[in-house]
Design a protein around this motif. Sequence first.
Motif, PDB file in Angstrom:
ATOM      1  N   PHE A  67     -12.868 -13.029   5.652  1.00  0.00           N
ATOM      2  CA  PHE A  67     -13.075 -11.582   5.582  1.00  0.00           C
ATOM      3  C   PHE A  67     -11.999 -10.924   4.731  1.00  0.00           C
ATOM      4  N   GLY A  68     -10.765 -11.395   4.844  1.00  0.00           N
ATOM      5  CA  GLY A  68      -9.691 -10.833   4.036  1.00  0.00           C
ATOM      6  C   GLY A  68      -9.913 -11.050   2.552  1.00  0.00           C
ATOM      7  N   ARG A  69     -10.407 -12.224   2.192  1.00  0.00           N
ATOM      8  CA  ARG A  69     -10.688 -12.474   0.772  1.00  0.00           C
ATOM      9  C   ARG A  69     -11.843 -11.607   0.287  1.00  0.00           C
ATOM     10  N   ARG A  70     -12.803 -11.355   1.154  1.00  0.00           N
ATOM     11  CA  ARG A  70     -13.884 -10.451   0.776  1.00  0.00           C
ATOM     12  C   ARG A  70     -13.352  -9.040   0.543  1.00  0.00           C
ATOM     13  N   MET A  71     -12.427  -8.614   1.380  1.00  0.00           N
ATOM     14  CA  MET A  71     -11.830  -7.291   1.194  1.00  0.00           C
ATOM     15  C   MET A  71     -11.108  -7.213  -0.141  1.00  0.00           C
ATOM     16  N   VAL A  72     -10.308  -8.227  -0.450  1.00  0.00           N
ATOM     17  CA  VAL A  72      -9.571  -8.230  -1.718  1.00  0.00           C
ATOM     18  C   VAL A  72     -10.532  -8.253  -2.893  1.00  0.00           C
ATOM     19  N   ASP A  73     -11.606  -9.029  -2.767  1.00  0.00           N
ATOM     20  CA  ASP A  73     -12.591  -9.101  -3.851  1.00  0.00           C
ATOM     21  C   ASP A  73     -13.236  -7.744  -4.094  1.00  0.00           C
ATOM     22  N   ARG A  74     -13.587  -7.030  -3.017  1.00  0.00           N
ATOM     23  CA  ARG A  74     -14.192  -5.708  -3.184  1.00  0.00           C
ATOM     24  C   ARG A  74     -13.188  -4.719  -3.775  1.00  0.00           C
ATOM     25  N   LEU A  75     -11.943  -4.817  -3.353  1.00  0.00           N
ATOM     26  CA  LEU A  75     -10.934  -3.897  -3.875  1.00  0.00           C
ATOM     27  C   LEU A  75     -10.757  -4.053  -5.375  1.00  0.00           C
ATOM     28  N   TRP A  76     -10.829  -5.290  -5.857  1.00  0.00           N
ATOM     29  CA  TRP A  76     -10.595  -5.522  -7.280  1.00  0.00           C
ATOM     30  C   TRP A  76     -11.866  -5.404  -8.114  1.00  0.00           C
ATOM     31  N   SER A  77     -13.032  -5.715  -7.536  1.00  0.00           N
ATOM     32  CA  SER A  77     -14.267  -5.671  -8.315  1.00  0.00           C
ATOM     33  C   SER A  77     -14.891  -4.287  -8.371  1.00  0.00           C
ATOM     34  N   ALA A  78     -14.749  -3.500  -7.312  1.00  0.00           N
ATOM     35  CA  ALA A  78     -15.391  -2.190  -7.277  1.00  0.00           C
ATOM     36  C   ALA A  78     -14.484  -1.084  -6.774  1.00  0.00           C
ATOM     37  N   GLY A  79     -13.227  -1.384  -6.497  1.00  0.00           N
ATOM     38  CA  GLY A  79     -12.312  -0.397  -5.960  1.00  0.00           C
ATOM     39  C   GLY A  79     -11.104  -0.178  -6.842  1.00  0.00           C
ATOM     40  N   PRO A  80     -10.063   0.386  -6.281  1.00  0.00           N
ATOM     41  CA  PRO A  80      -8.866   0.717  -7.070  1.00  0.00           C
ATOM     42  C   PRO A  80      -7.887  -0.431  -7.220  1.00  0.00           C
ATOM     43  N   GLY A  81      -8.206  -1.607  -6.712  1.00  0.00           N
ATOM     44  CA  GLY A  81      -7.253  -2.712  -6.715  1.00  0.00           C
ATOM     45  C   GLY A  81      -6.540  -2.782  -5.377  1.00  0.00           C
TER      46      GLY A  81
END
Length: 240
Positions: A67-81
């Motif tokens: 789940f943590g890796r999914r969060m990081v992936d979303r932050l970098w792919s569609a969020g502010p990093g």
Amino acid sequence: MSDRLPDLARTPAHPATSYVTLAGADWLASAGPHPDDLHAQWALHPDAPSVLPCGTAFDVINAPALFGRRMVDRLWSAGPGSGPVAAHRGRILLFAAPGTAQRLPALLVWEEWAAAVPPLLCHGTGDAVTIPPLHPHPAPAARTRPRGAPQSIIAPADDDTVAGSRWLVAPDVRRPWLPGPDVLLWACVRAARPAAREAAAAAGEAAGQPRVSALAQAPGKPIFVLPDQDANVFPVSRRR
């Protein structure tokens, strides 16, 4: 600090993002009450993990690995990093703005997808976390406490700790951007949606509802249902 931390060669197994820079080390040291003691420890053993308090320079959101890796992936792919991110013993540590540990759980309570978010460990004021070594080392070696350094800043140097602790996004500046509770709430929701859909699909499959479409199961059948032969058909193209 610039004349204390030795520079080690990068390897393909440990890219540049796995190494804390000198400026990043200054930021990490600012979290503790005695930065000079931390600098002395890291100068002697840059490949040893350390323990730092939360609540001053950063909070830490501790999530299960997937789940943590999914969060990081979303932050970098569609969020502010993201801010600094570390992996430690099967968990993902997301460094966040101070106060996030207290606010994020309260925000999650009101979220529609909260049930799909696994339990998160939120470390804030009064908590401490083990951070990975500043420089990754493939083979852990015996480590001793430097003379005069407090024992609280030195984490146990067992093989499992070193092997399972590394930076995914290492701090590289003295004041890194850190996500707040609103940004991490957004990442939690985006990461929870696929898991919720998978759980719903698995539940439907267990209840006897196939996941494949009817067209895939019966390729010889027409897509549209044929009308009753005795029914009246009105051509819609001739409407007034």
